[in-house]
Structures are given as structure tokens and as C-alpha cells.
Design an enzyme around this catalytic site. Sequence first.
Site, PDB file in Angstrom:
ATOM      1  N   SER A  41       0.832  -1.209   0.000  1.00 43.62           N
ATOM      2  CA  SER A  41       0.000   0.000   0.000  1.00 43.62           C
ATOM      3  C   SER A  41       0.861   1.251   0.000  1.00 43.62           C
ATOM      4  CB  SER A  41      -0.926  -0.021   1.222  1.00 43.62           C
ATOM      5  OG  SER A  41      -1.645   1.181   1.323  1.00 43.62           O
ATOM      6  N   GLU A  67       4.042   2.227  14.757  1.00 38.23           N
ATOM      7  CA  GLU A  67       5.277   1.473  14.514  1.00 38.23           C
ATOM      8  C   GLU A  67       5.171   0.585  13.274  1.00 38.23           C
ATOM      9  OE1 GLU A  67       8.350  -1.635  16.717  1.00 38.23           O
ATOM     10  OE2 GLU A  67       6.947  -0.471  17.932  1.00 38.23           O
ATOM     11  N   ARG A  68       3.988   0.045  12.974  1.00 40.69           N
ATOM     12  CA  ARG A  68       3.841  -0.779  11.780  1.00 40.69           C
ATOM     13  C   ARG A  68       4.110   0.049  10.516  1.00 40.69           C
ATOM     14  NH1 ARG A  68      -0.778  -2.231  10.555  1.00 40.69           N
ATOM     15  NH2 ARG A  68      -0.433  -4.235   9.527  1.00 40.69           N
ATOM     16  N   GLU A 103      -3.675   4.104  21.266  1.00 39.72           N
ATOM     17  CA  GLU A 103      -3.623   4.052  19.796  1.00 39.72           C
ATOM     18  C   GLU A 103      -3.698   2.611  19.295  1.00 39.72           C
ATOM     19  OE1 GLU A 103      -1.989   3.868  15.771  1.00 39.72           O
ATOM     20  OE2 GLU A 103      -1.110   2.960  17.554  1.00 39.72           O
TER      21      GLU A 103
END
Length: 573
Positions: A41, A67-68, A103
Site C-alpha cells: 500500500s 510502529e507498523r 492508539e
Amino acid sequence: METAMVVTGGTMNFLPLSMISAGNNPRKHFDRSELDELEASIRANGVIQPIVVRPLEGGGYAVVAGERRFRASCAVYGLEDGKIPAVVKDMTDDEADKVALIENTVRSDMSVSEEAEAAGKILESVKGNREESARVLGWPLSKLNRRIALLNLIPEAMDALTERKILVGHAELLASVPKDKQGKALSIIMEKGLSVQDVKKFLITASTAFKEAIFDLTRCGKCNYNSSIQSSLFSESIGENERCTDAECFKAKTQTKLNEITFHLKEEVQSVKLIEVGDSGFTKLMVGGASGVGVEQYEACKMCAKLGATVSNVAGEVGKVEREICFDTDCNMSKIAERIKAEKAALKAKEEKPSEKVSGSTATTTTAPKTKTEKAEPKDPKKVADLSAKIKEYRRKSVWEIAVKKELAKQIEKGKSFCLDLLLSGNGNLMNTDLLVGFFGKITGEEYPEKGYSSHKVGAPDSVHIMTAEQQDKLFAAAAVSVISNSGFGEERLKKVLGFLETDLTTHFKLTKEFLELLTKTEIEVVAIEVGLDKKVEDFKKLLSGKKDDLVKGLMAAPFQFEGALPSFLNYK
């Protein structure tokens, strides 16, 4: 390398990936296939949503949220050349942790175990306020409670859940048992590929129904190892029926209650035994029937140290108490045999009434019936097989020895005979010479010339000879009395001396509180009935069913002649 302009307070910036490091992320597991999708993506569309970072004291930034996206960007753009949109905010460690937790928990792909750990940290940050924790996380309170309950899992189980090696159902069932049992269960689940239903069936078998408990269940009502609590938290549990999944705790509480029952029983009876499956060597004391010992012997057996109670530790009967249990089966069988023999003899005597034919005549003479003034022959008193050690000691020290000493001091001539018998039988060494030497000085006012006399010394017969007859009598009495408390003077010999002195113990004994406190409630009952004290107390049976202390107080307050109320087991005859 382009330098970034950093504006604190929430302004978005494009920061070099090389200036950013991973933060304290509550997410431990990153699914490889999901990261691959995110990288694809970003290649096609770039990073649409900025990450959140905070500046570090030594320079650079730490990821607070995203973080991803940071990891995927590093893979796509490269750590040295890539940049990423980021919102920079000054935060303390605690603030950063809280933002990271919130989050991550709102994202659907966060694992249940990670949610549990996040919930635990939020709960800690708000000092244990569950309502506030649920509000911060945006969860219903029920979800928060379910996740917090999962914190009972051992780290290995949490890791297995995070890595999707076990299902949530497995985890919820594991969390319902103590931690020290989870490791082995987890290994079996993973090695054998057990289904959630398989685990549930096993836990039902390993748990215990609270209806079998003999202890107070008040604290169990809110315990996490109560299946009814588990069913309100988890979608998977062993059911709403109240069962305990902490076998060790249930066992410990049961043992504590058994100890309590045993402790209180020892106020009632001399012997108490906790019985397990297969235990033997005891029998119920019966009055009549094929296994009965008879009325008189039954009453005598109540004083026996080997009569008591059992407390069951057998499944289905845990805590059940059986009273009037004889722990000497051989003795019990002999008493039954004696009773049967006596009944047969009585029956035979009745069938063979004495009759006598007159020679040359049909006339017979029979034994005349007893008149009202005639008394039946007294029955032989039934003996107690074995008195308790406490009663034996009391009988000797506080009754027999005291009575003998008083009688020896009064019956001087018999005291002299007793002393001569000791010398003739070679037991003169039982006399306490130190006591006699001291007593000699008190009587005569002079010190015995050979104090500490022994066989190699000459002695002083002249000093004894010049004593008056009265002084010698006193010394003889002291010599006799000095023997009685000697441990070498056996009980049988003491009984013989009691008989020799024709001692009437009723003139020396008084029923006291101290004596009654030595006895069990069963023994007190026997004593009270025998001496007639029970008839002087209102509601004797009710008093007997209460505490021992209250029973003793009630008896001692009765309008009763306590002097001379001698129970038969204290007699020497």
C-alpha cells in the site's frame, strides 16, 4: 540528508527514517502477511496517516504511535534515504506509553493478549479505577474485566495467544486455573492440538463442586477460580454451576476445616482419627444386639482412652463425624464375648431352677422367693480398658498418693510395718534419705552426725536411739511417706498399700473444677451421671451440647456436695 524542521505541539513534519527509533510499543506480534500488505500500500499510495513521535534527549525521535507504518516505510524506502510524515509531540515516558496503548487498542488487529497487557497498564496508571480505565480505552467495562482477567495467564500462555498458537477460548480456560498448573496444560494443548471443548471437559473433571465444600464459602463467592465468576467474564468457561478450579486451595481449606473439627472433637473425646479410604482398626461401640457390649460395660467404655470419634476424609463423606468409636477392636470383641457368655449363663440358670426331691416322696422344695428386704447380689463392676494418661497421672498424684501419705501419717503402726516390709523386700533404697536426714534435724533440733550417710560410713545409731518414742514415730511416718512419690514405687504396690491402710478415698477426695477440666465432655458426662451431679443442674443435656468451659462452670455452680463425690475409676479397688 535533509534536515527536518521540528515544530512541537502537534505540527506534522516529514522526518528522516534514520532519525527515528522504535518506541515502547505494547504490540509484540507483527503479522508478516499484514506487513507485506501494508508495504504494498505504501509503495502505491505512500504513507497516508502520519505517525506520532516524541523527541529524545540525546537527539532523534521515538515512535509513540504507528510502529507498523514506520517498519513498512523502512522496508519500502530504506532507513538511510526514506522519510515519513510524523507528528512530533513532547511527552513524558508515562504520557507516551499511554498514547501508545490507546492508539493500539483501538485497532482491530491488536491481539487479545496485547489488549490485556495494555488494559493492565492503563488500570495501573489510574490507580486501579476500572470505570476510568474503560473510559480511557473506549471499552465497555465488561470488555475491560475480561481482558484484565487474562492477566492471570503465565507469560508462555500470553506469548502463545499473541502468536496465535492457541485460541482465545483456550486462553480464557487457562486463565481460570492457578498459574502453577497452566504450563503443563499449555504444553498438552499445543502438543496434542486439543480443542477448546476438549480443554473444557478436562477442567470440569479436574474441578470440584462447591456443594461438596465443608468450609465457609463467603470468600469463594468473588474468587476468580469460581466457575460462576469465570462464566460472567469469559465466553468460554466450565459453566455457571459453581465449581472451584483451584484444587490446591480447595484442598487446603478443606484440611483447615477438618483440623478445626478435630480440634473441637478433642474437647468431647479422648481419641480422634481422620480416616481415609481403606482405613480400618476401629468399630462402633454398641449397647445391644449381636455386636453390643451390654449396658454396664457400655457406660464403663465411655471412660476409655481408646474410645473416640472419626472424621471422614473420604470423597462424598468429607467432614462426617462418627462418635462412640472404639479403636481397640480386640478389646471390643472380648467385651461382646463376655456379654454373650454372661447372658447364656443367666439363661441356663433360669432354665435350671434349683429343686430337690424328698426321698420316698413326691414333695419338692424350691428356693423361697426373695423378700422385699433382701438385696440382690451386687454386679461385678465393669472395668475401663484404658484410662487416659492425664487421668492416670491425676489419680496417682492427686488422689492416691495424697491419701496414702495422710493415712501413713495417722496410722503410725502400719507405717512402721510398711517400712520394715520395704527393708525385708530389699526396697529400702526407695526411702529418701536426704529428706529423712533433714526431718531428723527438724524433729530433734540437732544435725544428724553422719549427714549424707551411705553404706561405707559407720552411721550414728546412738543418735537415733536417744530419740523419744514420739520422735521415732514421726521419723517412721516420714520414712514411709518419702517412698510414695518415688517413681520406682509402682502403681500396683501403691494400690496394695491403699488396701493395707483400708483407705476410704471418699474422705480424701473433692470434685473440683481442675479435675473436670482434665476430662473430655464425654468423660464429664459419665462422672456427672455416676455421682448424681447431672440431677442438680438444669438443662444438663443442653449444657452438655455446648462448650466445655460452659459445661464445667455450670456443673461447679450446682447446689451439690462435692466433697466425697468419688468417680469409680479413681478408686483403687
